[in-house]
Scaffold this motif. Structure first.
Motif, short mmCIF file in Angstrom:
data_model
loop_
_atom_site.label_atom_id
_atom_site.label_comp_id
_atom_site.label_asym_id
_atom_site.label_seq_id
_atom_site.Cartn_x
_atom_site.Cartn_y
_atom_site.Cartn_z
N GLU A 169 20.52 3.03 -22.23
CA GLU A 169 21.32 4.13 -21.69
C GLU A 169 20.46 5.34 -21.36
O GLU A 169 20.65 5.99 -20.33
CB GLU A 169 22.40 4.53 -22.69
CG GLU A 169 23.59 3.62 -22.75
CD GLU A 169 24.68 4.21 -23.61
OE1 GLU A 169 25.60 4.85 -23.07
OE2 GLU A 169 24.61 4.04 -24.85
N TYR A 172 18.61 4.75 -18.18
CA TYR A 172 19.57 4.78 -17.07
C TYR A 172 19.95 6.22 -16.73
O TYR A 172 19.94 6.63 -15.55
CB TYR A 172 20.79 3.95 -17.49
CG TYR A 172 22.07 4.21 -16.74
CD1 TYR A 172 22.26 3.73 -15.45
CD2 TYR A 172 23.13 4.88 -17.37
CE1 TYR A 172 23.46 3.94 -14.78
CE2 TYR A 172 24.33 5.08 -16.71
CZ TYR A 172 24.50 4.62 -15.42
OH TYR A 172 25.68 4.83 -14.76
N GLU A 183 26.56 10.94 -12.63
CA GLU A 183 26.73 9.51 -12.92
C GLU A 183 27.84 8.90 -12.06
O GLU A 183 27.71 7.78 -11.57
CB GLU A 183 27.03 9.30 -14.40
CG GLU A 183 27.06 7.84 -14.81
CD GLU A 183 27.29 7.62 -16.28
OE1 GLU A 183 27.24 6.46 -16.73
OE2 GLU A 183 27.51 8.62 -17.01
N ARG A 215 31.07 7.07 -18.00
CA ARG A 215 30.75 7.39 -19.39
C ARG A 215 31.72 6.69 -20.34
O ARG A 215 31.31 6.20 -21.41
CB ARG A 215 30.78 8.90 -19.63
CG ARG A 215 30.49 9.28 -21.07
CD ARG A 215 30.36 10.76 -21.27
NE ARG A 215 30.08 11.09 -22.66
CZ ARG A 215 29.84 12.31 -23.12
NH1 ARG A 215 29.81 13.33 -22.27
NH2 ARG A 215 29.60 12.52 -24.39
N ARG A 218 30.71 3.17 -20.74
CA ARG A 218 29.56 3.02 -21.64
C ARG A 218 30.00 3.16 -23.09
O ARG A 218 29.55 2.42 -23.97
CB ARG A 218 28.49 4.06 -21.31
CG ARG A 218 27.73 3.77 -20.02
CD ARG A 218 26.54 4.69 -19.84
NE ARG A 218 26.88 6.06 -19.53
CZ ARG A 218 26.77 7.09 -20.37
NH1 ARG A 218 26.30 6.89 -21.61
NH2 ARG A 218 27.11 8.32 -20.00
N ASP A 219 30.89 4.14 -23.35
CA ASP A 219 31.40 4.33 -24.71
C ASP A 219 32.15 3.09 -25.19
O ASP A 219 31.99 2.65 -26.34
CB ASP A 219 32.33 5.55 -24.77
CG ASP A 219 31.59 6.86 -24.61
OD1 ASP A 219 30.35 6.88 -24.72
OD2 ASP A 219 32.26 7.89 -24.36
N ASP A 221 31.84 -0.01 -24.09
CA ASP A 221 30.92 -1.14 -24.26
C ASP A 221 30.16 -1.02 -25.58
O ASP A 221 29.96 -2.01 -26.30
CB ASP A 221 29.94 -1.22 -23.10
CG ASP A 221 30.59 -1.70 -21.81
OD1 ASP A 221 31.71 -2.25 -21.89
OD2 ASP A 221 30.00 -1.53 -20.73
#
Length: 239
Positions: A169, A172, A183, A215, A218-219, A221
């Motif tokens: 992350e 990235y 993003e 975001r 991502r959280d 995942d």
């Protein structure tokens, strides 16, 4: 006879010099973190740090022997930002570990330069804050009921997951930051190519979450993977 190998030098095993001037080690460490957050590890040098502090680089060497020692100090200082569990309880170990793991990930994303250093915590980086983090994690696994042989392995497995995800992350997000876009803009710009690559199988490419904020994805995942790791560890307690 072969030359006996010496262990790597550590700032934590070298006596601290007495304070003789206004510039302190704490000021040096704080300024180094500012530079690292702004420019990354490759841009950090003692000369540049001295300029940032309006001090000669030689004055820094009175407090820090070299750049390697400086990195040890800043890594441990950043570990001090973690909110460690105050207690360890068998019925709450999983919640405490979840919170600690999320905090470690947040710390890494706040300071992306630290990601490559985290794999060395306990080896090169053995400062007091890093040790407190390790002991807090081990205390939770001990309270959970893991055997003495398994506590370290459980902690290592958890750390490997968190550090691995956070490192990816951080890379990235650093790439996006260098692009000058957000993003959301970055993901939106890639979406046409992503959809084209998906071809006739958009569901297999994860299109179900395309309307969610990147975001949040991502959280989600991270939380999913963490839960599965903890499921696996918890299963060991039932054997």
């Amino acid at each position: 006879m072969p030359t006996e190998e010496k262990p790597p030098a550590s700032v934590w095993t070298r006596p601290r010099r007495p304070q003789r001037e206004q510039l302190t080690r704490e000021q040096i460490v704080a300024a180094a973190i500012e530079l690292l957050d702004r420019d990354g590890t490759e841009a950090l040098s003692m000369r540049k740090l001295g300029s940032h502090l309006n001090a000669a680089a030689t004055s820094l060497y009175r407090h820090v022997a070299n750049r390697d020692e400086l990195i040890q100090l800043v890594v441990d200082e950043v570990h001090g930002e973690l909110d460690l569990p105050a207690t360890a309880d068998r019925g709450r170990w999983r919640a405490a570990i979840t919170r600690l793991a999320a905090d470690l990930r947040t710390m890494t994303l706040r300071h992306p330069w630290i990601a490559p250093e985290l794999g060395q915590v306990g080896l090169v980086h053995i400062g007091p804050n890093a040790l407190r983090m390790s002991r807090a994690m081990l205390a939770q696994f001990e309270a959970a009921g893991f055997t003495a042989d398994e506590r370290g392995r459980a902690a290592g497995t958890l750390a490997a997951y968190v550090i691995g995800i956070a490192t990816s992350e951080a890379a990235y997000l650093s790439l996006i930051a260098r692009s000058g876009t957000s993003e959301e803009e970055w993901v939106a710009a890639l979406r046409p190519a992503h959809d084209a690559a998906a071809g006739q199988r958009p569901r297999e490419a994860g299109s179900a979450g395309r309307d969610a904020h990147p975001r949040q994805l991502r959280d989600d995942d991270f939380a999913y993977g963490l839960e599965r790791v903890l499921d696996g560890l918890a299963a060991r307690l039932d054997t």
